[in-house]
Write a protein that holds these residues in place. Structure first.
Motif, short mmCIF file in Angstrom:
data_model
loop_
_atom_site.label_atom_id
_atom_site.label_comp_id
_atom_site.label_asym_id
_atom_site.label_seq_id
_atom_site.Cartn_x
_atom_site.Cartn_y
_atom_site.Cartn_z
N LEU A 1 0.82 -1.20 0.00
CA LEU A 1 0.00 0.00 0.00
C LEU A 1 0.86 1.26 0.00
O LEU A 1 0.64 2.18 -0.78
N GLU A 2 1.87 1.29 0.87
CA GLU A 2 2.64 2.51 1.07
C GLU A 2 4.00 2.40 0.40
O GLU A 2 4.86 1.62 0.81
N THR B 1 -0.42 -4.34 3.71
CA THR B 1 -0.25 -3.13 4.49
C THR B 1 0.15 -3.47 5.92
O THR B 1 -0.15 -4.55 6.41
#
Length: 200
Positions: free
Chosen positions: A55-56, A82
């Motif tokens: 996700l990041e 995540t």
């Protein structure tokens, strides 16, 4: 045999998954990507059965990469990883058509099992991720989010009104409501606050 592309900016985790997933099931890793841009390129080039994406990531994040991939390859099956599901992330991922959501701390055997589940056309959201994500504390309406999103992109109230086909006074009302709900002094602060809380 299920083919995958793995996208994660953490080299150690990415390489560990690439090495361990084939040992946990009938999985072939076609490519690795270290950021969102390369995730898009690798996915469109290799056309894997499942994209496993963090996700990041710096630059283009996982959700941004998924949005681009969806435009070019709507049928792509996606598992998003995540460390923490902040309120709103799961909802946004599901709106983009992400079929699976798992914690990055999960064992490779579990991730392999989820990949197989997704490959079979089913969905999977880890209970721990789901429990965190269902706590939706976003007080903003859809229209308030729309105007804050446009504010964050640098548009003026008049530009936002034209883009969203609203009266300028209506846009100002939405912005005022959003500022009140986020307890901020300017529309830019409100947009920043909303992004930090992952409401946009």
């Amino acid at each position: 045999m299920t083919t995958v592309v793995i996208a994660d900016d953490e080299a150690l985790l990415r390489k560990a998954l690439a090495a361990l997933l084939p040992l946990e099931g009938e999985i072939t890793v076609l490519a690795e990507a270290e950021d969102g841009e390369s995730a898009v390129e690798a996915t469109l080039q290799h056309r894997p059965d499942v994209l496993v994406i963090d996700l990041e990531m710096p630059g283009l994040d996982g959700l941004g990469a998924v949005a681009r991939i969806r435009d070019a390859r709507p049928e792509q099956v996606i598992l998003m990883l995540t460390r923490h599901a902040r309120p709103g992330v799961l909802r946004r991922a599901l709106k983009l058509g992400v079929q699976g959501f798992a914690g990055k701390a999960a064992e490779p055997a579990h991730i392999a099992s989820v990949i197989t589940t997704l490959r079979e056309g089913r969905r999977w959201v880890d209970p721990d991720v789901s429990a965190l994500a269902v706590i939706d504390d976003n007080p903003l309406t859809d229209r308030e989010m729309d105007v804050l999103r446009a504010t964050g992109e640098g548009y003026s109230a008049a530009d936002i009104a034209a883009r969203l086909h609203l009266a300028e006074g209506t846009v100002r009302n939405y912005l005022s409501n959003a500022m009140h709900k986020t307890q901020t002094r300017t529309r830019h602060e409100a947009a920043r606050y909303a992004r930090e809380h992952d409401w946009l």
